[in-house]
Enzyme design. Structure first.
Site, mmCIF file in Angstrom:
data_model
loop_
_atom_site.group_PDB
_atom_site.id
_atom_site.type_symbol
_atom_site.label_atom_id
_atom_site.label_comp_id
_atom_site.label_asym_id
_atom_site.label_seq_id
_atom_site.Cartn_x
_atom_site.Cartn_y
_atom_site.Cartn_z
ATOM 1 N N TYR A 199 0.821 -1.221 0.000
ATOM 2 C CA TYR A 199 0.000 0.000 0.000
ATOM 3 C C TYR A 199 0.853 1.269 0.000
ATOM 4 O O TYR A 199 0.328 2.375 -0.030
ATOM 5 C CB TYR A 199 -0.914 0.035 1.231
ATOM 6 C CG TYR A 199 -2.080 -0.904 1.115
ATOM 7 C CD1 TYR A 199 -1.862 -2.280 1.130
ATOM 8 C CD2 TYR A 199 -3.379 -0.442 0.995
ATOM 9 C CE1 TYR A 199 -2.916 -3.168 1.013
ATOM 10 C CE2 TYR A 199 -4.434 -1.319 0.870
ATOM 11 C CZ TYR A 199 -4.194 -2.677 0.891
ATOM 12 O OH TYR A 199 -5.248 -3.547 0.773
ATOM 13 N N LYS A 235 2.881 -13.991 6.109
ATOM 14 C CA LYS A 235 3.066 -14.962 5.016
ATOM 15 C C LYS A 235 4.573 -15.183 4.868
ATOM 16 O O LYS A 235 5.151 -15.108 3.778
ATOM 17 C CB LYS A 235 2.418 -14.377 3.755
ATOM 18 C CG LYS A 235 2.297 -15.316 2.604
ATOM 19 C CD LYS A 235 1.300 -16.442 2.832
ATOM 20 C CE LYS A 235 1.339 -17.403 1.653
ATOM 21 N NZ LYS A 235 1.021 -18.780 2.016
ATOM 22 N N ASP A 252 -2.850 -17.496 4.969
ATOM 23 C CA ASP A 252 -3.822 -18.379 4.308
ATOM 24 C C ASP A 252 -4.491 -19.305 5.327
ATOM 25 O O ASP A 252 -5.713 -19.500 5.313
ATOM 26 C CB ASP A 252 -3.156 -19.169 3.168
ATOM 27 C CG ASP A 252 -1.797 -19.742 3.556
ATOM 28 O OD1 ASP A 252 -1.211 -19.260 4.552
ATOM 29 O OD2 ASP A 252 -1.318 -20.665 2.884
ATOM 30 N N ASP A 290 -6.199 -6.396 5.310
ATOM 31 C CA ASP A 290 -7.342 -6.050 4.465
ATOM 32 C C ASP A 290 -8.159 -7.300 4.157
ATOM 33 O O ASP A 290 -9.385 -7.329 4.321
ATOM 34 C CB ASP A 290 -6.811 -5.426 3.157
ATOM 35 C CG ASP A 290 -7.816 -4.465 2.542
ATOM 36 O OD1 ASP A 290 -8.888 -4.277 3.130
ATOM 37 O OD2 ASP A 290 -7.518 -3.908 1.469
#
Ligand code: NAP
Length: 417
Positions: free
Chosen positions: A162, A229, A283, A307
């Protein structure tokens, strides 16, 4: 006393100014609080929320406290008035008065700002995007046991993908970066690639995680989960996890316990007064909020993960009309719904004001006015229980009566009386 001068804002003569201090906010009984109505459905939901908040504050404190609202223009109405979408007055007002309530702003298409919301967060360094996700009894949910959802997501809001560092395929910047990567590191990128940069820093990661732990301790919550992640992006997402654990150990060591100790020393039972710190891959997290919902409490994560996780979680408890958010920095905080300006419903007295109302309860809690916040939550719960709800919920609740934005807010105040 700091002196601030606005271009066009007339600051109310009566009303005090909230001041940040080492011990938290110093809040007068009559704080001036700026509000931004926003675009599309914004003015309707903000008006509904302000009425509910005013009623709650009056009822909770017997008239000894009140909010002195200060209208600040941003978005389309600022464009008309100031000739720009985000005039300096907006930034100055939020900084000076320390908190603000905001409606959704339409993202301008082409040129200027990438997003007004991202611009506000970055300019004011509102680095923690905080999204509580909880179920209001009676709101239709795809889960069998929606009451198990009670999450607060702390999403880092200033960096990650972002940060806006990206270049289009074929641009001189992409060519320069391709050449650099090839020359310096022997890395080959296809000539038809776009390139984005994902910066994750120790400073930004640690201050976000710190805020999540402080909140967990202040509010007596059960666990903080670092979501990342890092199996794939080791030096960004993986580093976020590592820095998160460093903050937990070095700054909150007395108050937290890790998963290994939990099983090795305490047979899986969190000792009284301790907060469990754990980490999950993003995930896996998306799966676990569905399958092991009640094992998660506070989540601290990077911008993009936050998000996805927060929107997925909001879907579990009734969707966009319900979910509020806050953008919190060290010196200022901005409270808003997660939803956008839904222009197709503008001016129709149709949409659900609950997300904006709940943004208001977060604001009240931020001030330490928890009694008023509890009244508002109870009022919303009773209005939903009475099945007099806006179109988004009415279409999913059999036998419900559909009411407008204004009427729903009136119902909420009715149930607070
Ligand atoms: P949106 O405004 O959130 O609306 C998408 C859909 O969500 C609506 O069509 C409606 O669904 C439902 N919805 C949203 N708010 C609702 C409410 N209060 N009550 C009931 N249902 C509600 O998303 P968008 O259409 O993608 O975005 C519109 C503009 O808002 C864009 O310019 C976007 O960039 C901007 N935006 C701003 C913010 C912000 O200011 N923080 C956040 C997100 C988007 P149904 O039609 O299915 O009923």
């Amino acid at each position: 006393m700091s002196v601030v001068s606005f271009d066009r804002l007339a600051v109310p003569k009566h009303g005090g100014t909230i001041k940040p201090s080492d011990k938290g906010l110093l809040v007068p009984d009559d704080p001036i609080i700026p509000y931004i109505e926003g675009d599309g459905i914004g003015p309707e939901v903000v008006l509904a929320a302000r009425k509910v908040l005013d009623f709650a504050v009056d009822a909770a404190y017997g008239g000894t406290r009140r909010i002195v609202w200060l209208k600040v223009k941003a978005g389309e109405e600022a464009e008309e008035d100031y000739g720009e979408l985000l005039p300096k007055d907006v930034f100055k007002a939020i900084e000076h008065f320390a908190v603000a309530l905001k409606g959704p702003l339409t993202t301008p298409i082409g040129g200027g700002f990438r997003s007004l919301n991202v611009a506000l967060r970055q300019h004011l360094d509102l680095y923690a995007n905080v999204r509580p996700i909880f179920w209001v009894p009676g709101v239709p949910s795809p889960l069998k046991e929606p009451w198990k959802v009670d999450l607060i997501i702390f999403r880092e809001a200033t960096e990650d993908v972002y940060a806006g560092i990206e270049w289009a395929r074929g641009s001189p910047e992409v060519e320069a970066v391709r050449k650099f990567l090839k020359g310096e590191f022997g890395v080959t990128l296809g000539a038809d690639s776009g390139i984005g940069v994902k910066p994750i820093s120790e400073f930004a990661s640690k201050r976000l995680v710190r805020k999540a732990f402080r909140y967990a301790i202040d509010k007596g919550r059960e666990s903080v989960t670092l979501v990342h992640k890092g199996n794939i992006m080791k030096f960004t997402e993986g580093a976020f996890k590592q820095w998160g654990y460093e903050v937990a150990e070095s700054e909150f060591g007395e108050s937290v316990i890790g998963e290994k100790d939990l099983w090795d020393k305490f047979d899986g039972k969190v000792p009284e007064g301790k907060i469990l710190v754990k980490d999950r891959l993003a995930d896996n997290m998306l799966q676990q909020i569905l399958t092991r919902t009640d094992e998660y409490d506070i989540i601290a994560t990077t911008n993009l993960n936050g998000d996805y996780v927060s929107d997925a979680a909001a879907g579990l408890v009734g969707g966009l009309g319900i979910a509020p958010g806050a953008n919190i920095g060290d010196f200022a905080a901005l409270f808003e719904p997660i939803h956008g300006s839904a222009p197709k419903y503008a001016g129709q007295n149709k949409v659900n004001p609950t997300a904006e109302i709940f943004a208001g309860t977060m604001l009240l809690e931020h001030l330490g006015w928890d009694e008023a916040a509890s009244l508002v939550r109870a009022g919303v719960e009773k209005a939903v229980e009475a099945q007099e709800v806006t179109y988004d919920l009415a279409r999913k609740i059999k036998g419900a009566t559909r009411v407008g934005t204004k009427e729903f807010a009136e119902k909420v105040t009715h149930f607070m009386a």
